[in-house]
Design a protein around this motif. Structure first.
Motif, mmCIF file in Angstrom:
data_model
loop_
_atom_site.group_PDB
_atom_site.id
_atom_site.type_symbol
_atom_site.label_atom_id
_atom_site.label_comp_id
_atom_site.label_asym_id
_atom_site.label_seq_id
_atom_site.Cartn_x
_atom_site.Cartn_y
_atom_site.Cartn_z
ATOM 1 N N TYR A 75 124.937 113.830 13.506
ATOM 2 C CA TYR A 75 125.577 112.543 13.771
ATOM 3 C C TYR A 75 124.875 111.432 13.001
ATOM 4 O O TYR A 75 125.518 110.571 12.392
ATOM 5 C CB TYR A 75 125.540 112.241 15.264
ATOM 6 C CG TYR A 75 126.225 110.942 15.643
ATOM 7 C CD1 TYR A 75 127.598 110.907 15.878
ATOM 8 C CD2 TYR A 75 125.510 109.749 15.747
ATOM 9 C CE1 TYR A 75 128.242 109.717 16.205
ATOM 10 C CE2 TYR A 75 126.146 108.566 16.071
ATOM 11 C CZ TYR A 75 127.506 108.553 16.300
ATOM 12 O OH TYR A 75 128.137 107.371 16.622
ATOM 13 N N HIS A 76 123.547 111.464 12.995
ATOM 14 C CA HIS A 76 122.777 110.447 12.282
ATOM 15 C C HIS A 76 123.031 110.521 10.780
ATOM 16 O O HIS A 76 123.175 109.492 10.116
ATOM 17 C CB HIS A 76 121.284 110.619 12.574
ATOM 18 C CG HIS A 76 120.427 109.593 11.911
ATOM 19 N ND1 HIS A 76 120.414 108.275 12.304
ATOM 20 C CD2 HIS A 76 119.552 109.679 10.865
ATOM 21 C CE1 HIS A 76 119.572 107.594 11.551
ATOM 22 N NE2 HIS A 76 119.050 108.425 10.664
ATOM 23 N N THR A 77 123.109 111.728 10.247
ATOM 24 C CA THR A 77 123.378 111.902 8.817
ATOM 25 C C THR A 77 124.732 111.304 8.439
ATOM 26 O O THR A 77 124.856 110.577 7.447
ATOM 27 C CB THR A 77 123.359 113.398 8.449
ATOM 28 O OG1 THR A 77 122.041 113.928 8.668
ATOM 29 C CG2 THR A 77 123.738 113.605 6.982
ATOM 30 N N GLY A 130 111.995 114.186 26.746
ATOM 31 C CA GLY A 130 112.103 115.516 26.157
ATOM 32 C C GLY A 130 112.560 115.431 24.713
ATOM 33 O O GLY A 130 112.818 114.344 24.186
ATOM 34 N N PRO A 131 112.679 116.552 24.040
ATOM 35 C CA PRO A 131 113.024 116.582 22.609
ATOM 36 C C PRO A 131 114.379 115.970 22.288
ATOM 37 O O PRO A 131 114.546 115.350 21.235
ATOM 38 C CB PRO A 131 112.999 118.077 22.269
ATOM 39 C CG PRO A 131 112.094 118.691 23.288
ATOM 40 C CD PRO A 131 112.318 117.902 24.539
ATOM 41 N N VAL A 132 115.380 116.136 23.158
ATOM 42 C CA VAL A 132 116.708 115.584 22.871
ATOM 43 C C VAL A 132 116.651 114.063 22.920
ATOM 44 O O VAL A 132 117.174 113.377 22.028
ATOM 45 C CB VAL A 132 117.749 116.117 23.871
ATOM 46 C CG1 VAL A 132 119.123 115.494 23.574
ATOM 47 C CG2 VAL A 132 117.847 117.633 23.795
ATOM 48 N N ARG A 133 116.005 113.526 23.949
ATOM 49 C CA ARG A 133 115.861 112.076 24.044
ATOM 50 C C ARG A 133 115.082 111.533 22.856
ATOM 51 O O ARG A 133 115.426 110.493 22.290
ATOM 52 C CB ARG A 133 115.151 111.691 25.340
ATOM 53 C CG ARG A 133 115.100 110.180 25.572
ATOM 54 C CD ARG A 133 114.182 109.812 26.736
ATOM 55 N NE ARG A 133 114.293 108.410 27.059
ATOM 56 C CZ ARG A 133 113.736 107.422 26.359
ATOM 57 N NH1 ARG A 133 113.023 107.707 25.271
ATOM 58 N NH2 ARG A 133 113.889 106.165 26.729
ATOM 59 N N ASP A 134 114.025 112.258 22.458
ATOM 60 C CA ASP A 134 113.218 111.818 21.316
ATOM 61 C C ASP A 134 114.044 111.786 20.043
ATOM 62 O O ASP A 134 113.927 110.852 19.234
ATOM 63 C CB ASP A 134 112.017 112.759 21.132
ATOM 64 C CG ASP A 134 110.999 112.641 22.262
ATOM 65 O OD1 ASP A 134 111.053 111.647 23.013
ATOM 66 O OD2 ASP A 134 110.168 113.557 22.396
ATOM 67 N N ALA A 135 114.883 112.815 19.842
ATOM 68 C CA ALA A 135 115.726 112.866 18.642
ATOM 69 C C ALA A 135 116.719 111.705 18.634
ATOM 70 O O ALA A 135 116.950 111.070 17.590
ATOM 71 C CB ALA A 135 116.476 114.196 18.579
ATOM 72 N N LEU A 136 117.288 111.404 19.786
ATOM 73 C CA LEU A 136 118.215 110.284 19.896
ATOM 74 C C LEU A 136 117.516 108.958 19.603
ATOM 75 O O LEU A 136 117.998 108.147 18.809
ATOM 76 C CB LEU A 136 118.809 110.239 21.303
ATOM 77 C CG LEU A 136 120.083 111.038 21.565
ATOM 78 C CD1 LEU A 136 120.355 111.127 23.061
ATOM 79 C CD2 LEU A 136 121.267 110.417 20.846
ATOM 80 N N ASP A 138 114.721 108.383 18.021
ATOM 81 C CA ASP A 138 114.279 108.297 16.628
ATOM 82 C C ASP A 138 115.434 107.896 15.714
ATOM 83 O O ASP A 138 115.267 107.068 14.799
ATOM 84 C CB ASP A 138 113.704 109.640 16.170
ATOM 85 C CG ASP A 138 112.342 109.932 16.778
ATOM 86 O OD1 ASP A 138 111.721 109.005 17.336
ATOM 87 O OD2 ASP A 138 111.897 111.094 16.707
ATOM 88 N N SER A 139 116.613 108.464 15.952
ATOM 89 C CA SER A 139 117.773 108.154 15.126
ATOM 90 C C SER A 139 118.190 106.698 15.288
ATOM 91 O O SER A 139 118.432 105.990 14.307
ATOM 92 C CB SER A 139 118.941 109.078 15.489
ATOM 93 O OG SER A 139 118.639 110.424 15.178
ATOM 94 N N VAL A 140 118.269 106.250 16.533
ATOM 95 C CA VAL A 140 118.670 104.867 16.799
ATOM 96 C C VAL A 140 117.644 103.898 16.228
ATOM 97 O O VAL A 140 117.992 102.887 15.595
ATOM 98 C CB VAL A 140 118.864 104.631 18.306
ATOM 99 C CG1 VAL A 140 119.112 103.144 18.590
ATOM 100 C CG2 VAL A 140 120.020 105.470 18.830
ATOM 101 N N ASN A 141 116.362 104.187 16.438
ATOM 102 C CA ASN A 141 115.308 103.305 15.923
ATOM 103 C C ASN A 141 115.317 103.240 14.399
ATOM 104 O O ASN A 141 115.048 102.186 13.813
ATOM 105 C CB ASN A 141 113.936 103.770 16.421
ATOM 106 C CG ASN A 141 113.663 103.348 17.848
ATOM 107 O OD1 ASN A 141 114.125 102.300 18.296
ATOM 108 N ND2 ASN A 141 112.904 104.165 18.581
#
Length: 228
Positions: A75-77, A130-136, A138-141
């Motif tokens: 999604y981020h890509t 957790g990892p999913v929240r971190d990935a989200l 990181d993408s938003v930031n």
């Protein structure tokens, strides 16, 4: 003895086919997540959508969490390809900032019916570390940092007033998008898109230099609207 050409070609095609299959799975998962959220994703649900076996889907990801993270990254890509990179063709300063917001609005408009994973994911995982929240996060930031840099560059180019608060401007631009999603998707307000665009114009009217690119035209349009 060197491998036969047919065997070599078959071996080379195997990883390529695996990557293609994985891309199909991620695309299906991304479409499903837009409708039901990341939390609704499961190996079984994706297997049903793609008409694959659960073991086949599991072989590419290994866990539901890995599948969710892959969806966030994809999604981020796509977000960067549609919103950020095209804006880089514009000159630094207000032209680029305008392009970023216009591209963001275009994508947001397309997501009113389907939903934004950044926003729905924040609701689902805001209090779940957790990892999913971190990935989200990181993408938003990453995206918000790019928007903030565009505001800083606009000030450096002299397109914003010397006392303009870059962080406040970036914050308000982000707030416009969040309000648009809420108003358009949840409340079904018919004029939400126009109000979001008006909000962006108001930010520039307050913060931009009088001789910044496009500001003279914007001022003329506002005067004409007032007269009418």
């Amino acid at each position: 003895m060197p491998p036969r050409p047919a065997a070599t070609a078959k071996t080379a095609r195997a990883p390529q086919k695996g990557q293609q299959t994985k891309a199909v799975i991620i695309d299906a998962a991304l479409n499903l997540a837009a409708q039901i959220g990341l939390e609704g994703l499961s190996i079984g649900a994706i297997a049903e959508v793609t008409q694959m076996s659960k073991s086949g889907v599991f072989a590419h990801f290994g866990s539901r969490e890995e599948l969710q993270i892959s969806v966030v990254r994809e999604y981020h890509t796509r977000f960067e390809q549609e919103v950020f990179y095209p804006a880089l063709d514009e000159p630094r300063g207000l032209p680029r900032l305008r392009a970023m917001f216009a591209n963001w609005m275009k994508r947001t408009s397309a997501e009113i019916d389907s939903g934004c994973i950044y926003i729905s994911g924040a609701v689902e995982f805001d209090d779940r570390p957790g990892p999913v929240r971190d990935a989200l996060a990181d993408s938003v930031n990453t995206w918000l940092a790019a928007m903030y840099r565009a505001v800083v560059q606009a000030k450096a180019e002299g397109h914003l007033q010397e006392d303009a608060d870059e962080k406040q401007i970036a914050f308000e631009i982000h707030a416009l998008i969040l309000a648009l999603h809420y108003e358009a998707r949840f409340l079904r307000s018919p004029d939400s898109l126009a109000r979001a665009n008006a909000g962006f114009d108001n930010i520039l009217a307050r913060s931009a230099s009088p001789d910044a690119p496009g500001m003279a035209l914007d001022a003329a349009r506002r005067r004409l609207k007032t007269v009418r």
